[in-house]
Design an enzyme around this catalytic site. Structure first.
Site, mmCIF file in Angstrom:
data_model
loop_
_atom_site.group_PDB
_atom_site.id
_atom_site.type_symbol
_atom_site.label_atom_id
_atom_site.label_comp_id
_atom_site.label_asym_id
_atom_site.label_seq_id
_atom_site.Cartn_x
_atom_site.Cartn_y
_atom_site.Cartn_z
ATOM 1 N N LYS A 1 -33.351 55.265 34.511
ATOM 2 C CA LYS A 1 -33.186 55.439 33.059
ATOM 3 C C LYS A 1 -31.982 56.289 32.673
ATOM 4 O O LYS A 1 -31.462 56.160 31.554
ATOM 5 C CB LYS A 1 -34.456 56.081 32.491
ATOM 6 C CG LYS A 1 -35.663 55.163 32.491
ATOM 7 C CD LYS A 1 -35.600 54.179 31.345
ATOM 8 C CE LYS A 1 -36.918 53.424 31.190
ATOM 9 N NZ LYS A 1 -36.854 52.488 30.040
ATOM 10 N N SER B 1 -37.901 51.290 40.651
ATOM 11 C CA SER B 1 -37.301 51.795 39.409
ATOM 12 C C SER B 1 -37.328 53.312 39.299
ATOM 13 O O SER B 1 -36.494 53.900 38.613
ATOM 14 C CB SER B 1 -37.994 51.156 38.201
ATOM 15 O OG SER B 1 -39.391 51.355 38.289
#
Lengths: 315, 315
Positions: free
Chosen positions: A51, A302
């Site tokens: 992110k 992720s």
């Protein structure tokens, strides 16, 4: 719609501030699955998840005037930390709106990166309302967690880096929350290879994109139920959906109970920490949902910000 | 005494079967310590520790006739697994002598790599006696856990790889159990750099080499007491000691209670699993025992096979 040159541009912006994360592999995993599998380890990224890439690229694209106003994000997790750290590096103010029941460690981490945390109610509507009120009152610039082209270009550098290291992939598995990561990665993948199949993975309890993909229209769920906290979005973004429909070959689902064995394998055999959402794409390869054999596959991890309570559970 | 060309030769033998493990870094750790620190991540090595390197190099150096006889090792931990896996690759028989109270997961792992496990009493003498009896009876070749030149050359490839990636180190911190790893790494380090300082690290409860180094003679302790199970040797080997006296600049100690915070940092911030012994050299850098500032440092993470109970404790 953004194109590969936007991702390349983002890569030049990010190159000096992100970690180029490694592609990890495990002989045991390859033997178990009968494929040659590479895990893109974004759990090693700054703030512990991909992110940071999108948040930094977005903030770098703002004008000086906009940056002076400060930025705002609503997130209970990694996106908030990404925005907080990127803002800190740019020396600007950041506000992160978090549900009042957020895990304490995540709140502390977000504050630790320098953001001001504002609490809100639990529903998505609550979060959006609080965010809008603050934006209206103080003029903050919103950094959306997925429905934003600059952000998508940043997340797409995950895909770009994979192809720097390995050219001839047959499959790329990417988890889908709001769709930012997969839309960026799919553009990068299809630029580099005409034969690669890009597969999105969700959990059954948050299968909005799976449904949307099949019905060819953007479906919004009324509720989701999954331990993969990064997938608790009710729908992907409209920008993301258009890219997914154009570049993604299939969207599949796994069960929540497929996640823990994958996390455990990462801990015990590969000595790495992976959060539930980060284990979703690898778990689809482990379960071999598509029945692949002898293929060269990359699966994106992720993030690695696993709650220590969950980790204890797994052990 | 072995020289750098032996390590280079070992590297050529090992290149295709070991993982070239990464050098990991953490901005947070660098900020905390005021140094530029790289962790050589042998927790990502096959069998989860550097021990595979030496075992494989040793076995590869045996004659066909010797290999036909099979090999034997006494080890409650990583060395046994290293010998087991290397033997499996060479298609030869291996026997690992383990104390009857060994952790079940380690016994299973050793068997899983194809070794026959023989139990013995708890003391070092018991282990050596059982090993000798089996060797005498069946003619097995002993793969010593540290006091062996071929084995040392294999472990030294850890140092060789570090210098492939980074040239201008000021310090190299290496944990000391029996002394195999540090003797190999010290030879490699001093070959590559005349200015580098090689620092051996032990825990206070197993400080035999610390004492030996200061008294310039090989001290054997009567007992050891440390959570770093890879350091529970009563003394380093004679071959190791000669190399350490020639190439190592200092031997220092840390306390057992310095280990858990380092392991926790690895889990929470760097998302990796490190076993207690593997955290000893990094912990010496974290505690900054030598009071360093602005230095370029590598510290070896020797392994990642942490007992899940210990891991739960830390969390």
């Amino acid at each position: 719609m953004i194109i590969y040159s936007d991702i390349k541009k983002a890569f030049r912006v990010l190159e000096s501030v992100v970690h180029k994360t490694p592609l990890l592999s495990s002989r045991t995993f390859n033997e178990m699955t009968g494929n040659e599998v590479y895990f893109k380890a974004e759990n090693f990224q700054r703030i512990g998840a991909f992110k940071f890439r999108g948040a930094y690229n977005k903030i770098s694209s703002l004008t000086d005037e906009e940056r002076k106003r400060g930025v705002i994000a609503h997130s209970s997790g990694n996106h908030g930390q990404g925005v907080a750290l990127a803002s800190k590096i740019f020396g600007i103010r950041s506000v992160v709106v978090m549900p009042h029941n957020s895990v304490k460690s995540k709140v502390e981490a977000t504050k630790g990166y320098g953001a001001e945390v504002v609490y809100c109610g639990l529903s998505t509507d609550d979060r959006e309302k609080t965010t809008r009120e603050l934006t209206d009152k103080y003029g903050y610039i919103l950094v959306h967690p997925y429905n934003d082209e600059k952000l998508i270009a940043g997340q797409g550098t995950v895909g770009l880096e994979i192809f720097q290291d390995i050219k001839d992939l047959d499959y790329l598995f990417v988890p889908i929350g709001g769709g930012g990561l997969i839309s960026g990665c799919a553009i990068a993948a299809k630029h580099h290879s005409s034969k690669i199949k890009v597969i999105g993975v969700e959990t059954e309890g948050a299968n909005d994109c799976y449904q949307s993909f099949r019905q060819k229209k953007l479906i919004k769920l009324s509720s989701v139920n999954t331990i993969a906290d990064g997938m608790r979005t009710l729908s992907v973004g409209s920008i993301n959906f258009d890219i997914i429909m154009k570049y993604v070959d299939d969207v599949i689902t796994i069960k929540d109970e497929d996640i823990y064995p994958m996390m455990k394998f990462f801990v015990e055999r590969m000595k790495i920490l992976v959060e539930p959402t980060g284990a979703v794409a690898p778990a689809a390869v482990m379960k071999n949902v598509l029945g692949l054999k002898g293929k060269k596959i990359a699966a994106v991890i992720s993030g690695g910000n696993v709650d220590l309570e969950i980790l204890k559970d797994i052990l």
